[in-house]
Motif scaffolding. Structure first.
Motif, mmCIF file in Angstrom:
data_model
loop_
_atom_site.group_PDB
_atom_site.id
_atom_site.type_symbol
_atom_site.label_atom_id
_atom_site.label_comp_id
_atom_site.label_asym_id
_atom_site.label_seq_id
_atom_site.Cartn_x
_atom_site.Cartn_y
_atom_site.Cartn_z
ATOM 1 N N TYR A 147 -9.158 10.501 3.542
ATOM 2 C CA TYR A 147 -9.384 9.206 4.195
ATOM 3 C C TYR A 147 -8.924 9.206 5.648
ATOM 4 O O TYR A 147 -9.635 8.739 6.532
ATOM 5 N N VAL A 156 0.845 -1.195 0.000
ATOM 6 C CA VAL A 156 0.000 0.000 0.000
ATOM 7 C C VAL A 156 0.886 1.252 0.000
ATOM 8 O O VAL A 156 0.671 2.186 -0.777
ATOM 9 N N LEU A 180 -6.024 1.098 2.322
ATOM 10 C CA LEU A 180 -5.142 2.082 2.947
ATOM 11 C C LEU A 180 -5.015 1.831 4.445
ATOM 12 O O LEU A 180 -4.021 2.190 5.066
ATOM 13 N N THR A 206 -10.498 -0.068 -2.411
ATOM 14 C CA THR A 206 -9.164 0.516 -2.476
ATOM 15 C C THR A 206 -8.878 1.336 -1.219
ATOM 16 O O THR A 206 -7.825 1.208 -0.603
ATOM 17 N N ALA A 207 -9.829 2.169 -0.854
ATOM 18 C CA ALA A 207 -9.645 3.004 0.336
ATOM 19 C C ALA A 207 -9.427 2.119 1.557
ATOM 20 O O ALA A 207 -8.563 2.390 2.395
ATOM 21 N N ALA A 208 -10.188 1.039 1.630
ATOM 22 C CA ALA A 208 -10.066 0.157 2.792
ATOM 23 C C ALA A 208 -8.652 -0.424 2.890
ATOM 24 O O ALA A 208 -8.137 -0.646 3.983
ATOM 25 N N LEU A 223 -7.338 7.821 -6.073
ATOM 26 C CA LEU A 223 -7.879 6.517 -5.678
ATOM 27 C C LEU A 223 -7.887 5.540 -6.850
ATOM 28 O O LEU A 223 -7.611 4.350 -6.690
ATOM 29 N N ARG A 241 -14.081 1.961 -2.774
ATOM 30 C CA ARG A 241 -14.186 1.658 -1.345
ATOM 31 C C ARG A 241 -13.226 0.556 -0.944
ATOM 32 O O ARG A 241 -12.583 0.625 0.096
ATOM 33 N N VAL A 293 -7.290 -3.854 -7.550
ATOM 34 C CA VAL A 293 -8.622 -4.051 -6.990
ATOM 35 C C VAL A 293 -9.626 -4.103 -8.125
ATOM 36 O O VAL A 293 -9.658 -3.224 -8.977
#
Lengths: 204, 246
Positions: free
Chosen positions: A165, A146, B48, B44-46, A193, B42, A202
Motif C-alpha cells: 500500500y 489504525v 491506512l 480498509t486500505a483507505a 487486510l 479497499r 469495515v
C-alpha cells in the motif's frame, strides 16, 4: 513541512471530532452535489479529505512535487467522475483514496520505468520508513486506531501490506522483497487486510 | 478456492500489473464474492491513509479548484452502457507476468489478410496497389514475431528492414482499460523506447507503426493514459524481440 499553519477544516455540519470518516454521509452528499456541478461542495469535499489524499500520495511517491501533482490529478478525476460515485458501493473517502492510490502507484512505477533504478534503491533500503512523513502526520483518534490494528498483524502480514500500500510494489515484487513465494505474498497481503478489516469493523 | 480469489487483497491495493488486473477484472465481473471482498478491502486500505495524513500546501487547493472549474463532471452512466466484456473461463493467475512475452515464438498466423488486399483506390486494370501494411507484410525480407498474450489476445509484429517499417496485427486483443490507450514503441539499439503511435481500440486490427523500423531491436506495447505518452509510463504488456524474429 512548510505548511504547519494549514489546518484541515471540518466539513460543513460534520460532528466534532469525526472529520476523518470515510463513513461520513456528509462526504457522500458533497460528492453528490459535486456531480451536479456544485464547485463549493467539491471545495468542502477537498477540505475534508485533502490531508489524507495528499499524505497518501506523499507516502507512496515520496517527492512532494510529485505528490502534489498526483493529488491534483486525483481530485480532478474525482470531480469528473463524481457522477459515477455510488454510495451503496462504498464510502466517499474510500472511493477518493482508491483513485489517489492508483495514481500514486502509477506514478511511482512510471518514474521507475523512465528513470534509472535509483528510486528502487531508496525504496528498498527504507521500505518501511514511517518517520519520514509521520512527524507531520496528523494525530487523530482514527490514526491511532489504525496503528493499533496494524500492530496486531504478524510481521510478514504487516510488511506485505505496507510494502504494497505505501511502497506501491506489486505482489510479485513484494514476494521478492520479503523473499517468500508469490503465493505466500498474495496470501499475506490478503489475510493482513482481512484482519485489519475485521479489527476496524469495515463492512460493505 | 481458486487462485484468482486470493488476488482480492493485491487488487484492492493496486498490486497487480496491467495484465493481471485485466484478468482479475474479468473475473470480478462474474464473482459476487470477490466484488464484495474487494469493496471491503479497499475501504480498509483507505483507512491506512489515516496514519499518514499530511496537510497539503495551500496552493494545491487553488490548483484543484481552478482545475475543476474548467471541466464538467462526466455524463452519468446509464443502463445501456455494457458492463465489462463477458468473462471467459478462468485461468490460473500468478505466473510471472512478463515471462511469456519475453519469449519470442515464431508462429505467425495472419487472418483476414486477403480481405485487405484490394485497395479501394486501385485502378481496375492494374494489379491492386498494396496498402502500407501489405507492403511490409509481403516484403521479401519480412520477419515476424508472434506473441500469445493468453487471455489478452494474440499479436504479431512484422518488420521489413528494406521498407523500414513494421506492422502489428492483433487477434482477440482485450480493449485497453477505460481512459487508457495501448501505445506502441520501437526499442532502439540503445534500448530506448521511441513512440510509434497508438493502437485503435479494436480486437482485431492491423496497424503500421509510426517511425523508422529498420534499426529497432524490439517493439513494445504499454498501457498509457488516453492520447498516449511521450515516454512509456508503465512496463510493457508485450515486448516483441525483433532480434529473435524469423
Amino acid at each position: 513541512m512548510t505548511d504547519v499553519d494549514h489546518v484541515r477544516p471540518v466539513p460543513d455540519g460534520a460532528p466534532q471530532g469525526a472529520p476523518s470518516g470515510g463513513d461520513s454521509p456528509q462526504l457522500a452528499d458533497l460528492l453528490r452535489r459535486s456531480a451536479l456541478g456544485d464547485e463549493g461542495a467539491f471545495a468542502a469535499f477537498y477540505d475534508a479529505t485533502s490531508a489524507r489524499a495528499y499524505g497518501l500520495a506523499l507516502r507512496v511517491v515520496r517527492n512532494p512535487a510529485h505528490a502534489e501533482e498526483v493529488t491534483q490529478e486525483a481530485y480532478l478525476d474525482a470531480w469528473r467522475s463524481s457522477t459515477r460515485f455510488d454510495p451503496a458501493r462504498g464510502s466517499a473517502a474510500g472511493w477518493l483514496l482508491t483513485i489517489v492510490h492508483r495514481k500514486a502507484v502509477d506514478r511511482v512505477r512510471s518514474v521507475e520505468a523512465a528513470s534509472a533504478r535509483d528510486e528502487t534503491w531508496n525504496r528498498e533500503t527504507a521500505p518501511i520508513d514511517h518517520d519520514q512523513t509521520s512527524e507531520a502526520a496528523q494525530a487523530s483518534l482514527e490514526a491511532a486506531r489504525v496503528r493499533n490494528a496494524v500492530a496486531t498483524l504478524t510481521d510478514v502480514q504487516r510488511r506485505a501490506v505496507e510494502l504494497t500500500y505505501f511502497g506501491g510494489y506489486t505482489h510479485t515484487e513484494v514476494a521478492a522483497l520479503l523473499d517468500v513465494p508469490l503465493g505466500t505474498a498474495k496470501t499475506r497481503i490478503r489475510d493482513g487486510l482481512i484482519r485489519l478489516r475485521d479489527l476496524m469493523g469495515v463492512a460493505s | 478456492m481458486s487462485d484468482l480469489h486470493k488476488l482480492t487483497g493485491a487488487y484492492a491495493m493496486d498490486a497487480l500489473d496491467e495484465l493481471e488486473r485485466a484478468r482479475f477484472e474479468r473475473h470480478l465481473a462474474q464473482c459476487d464474492d470477490c466484488r464484495a471482498e474487494v469493496a471491503e478491502l479497499r475501504e480498509t486500505a483507505a483507512l491506512l491513509s489515516e496514519s499518514v495524513a499530511v496537510p497539503p500546501p495551500a496552493s494545491l487547493r487553488e490548483s484543484v479548484l481552478s482545475g475543476i472549474s474548467q471541466v464538467r463532471p462526466l455524463a452519468p452512466e446509464v443502463a445501456t452502457i455494457p458492463v465489462p466484456a463477458p468473462a471467459r473461463p478462468e485461468q490460473p493467475a500468478g505466473r510471472r507476468a512478463w515471462a511469456p512475452f519475453l519469449v519470442a515464438a515464431a508462429l505467425a498466423i495472419f487472418v483476414g489478410l486477403g480481405a485487405m488486399i484490394v485497395a479501394p483506390w486501385a485502378d481496375d486494370d492494374e494489379v491492386p496497389r498494396l496498402t502500407a501494411a501489405e507492403q511490409v507484410l509481403q516484403a521479401p525480407d519480412a520477419e515476424e514475431v508472434f506473441l500469445d498474450l493468453g487471455e489478452s489476445g494474440r499479436a504479431t509484429v512484422v518488420r521489413s528492414k528494406s521498407q523500414d517499417k513494421a506492422v502489428i496485427t492483433t487477434e482477440d486483443m482485450v480493449v485497453a482499460p477505460e481512459g487508457k490507450d495501448y501505445e506502441l514503441w520501437f526499442m532502439s539499439p540503445e534500448e530506448e523506447f521511441v513512440a510509434a503511435g497508438l493502437m485503435p481500440d479494436a480486437a482485431d486490427q492491423t496497424v503500421v507503426l509510426d517511425g523508422s523500423a529498420a534499426e529497432a531491436i524490439a517493439v513494445g506495447i504499454t498501457v498509457e493514459p488516453e492520447g498516449g505518452s511521450k515516454q512509456p509510463t508503465t512496463d510493457p504488456i508485450a515486448l516483441f524481440d525483433l532480434t529473435e524474429a524469423t
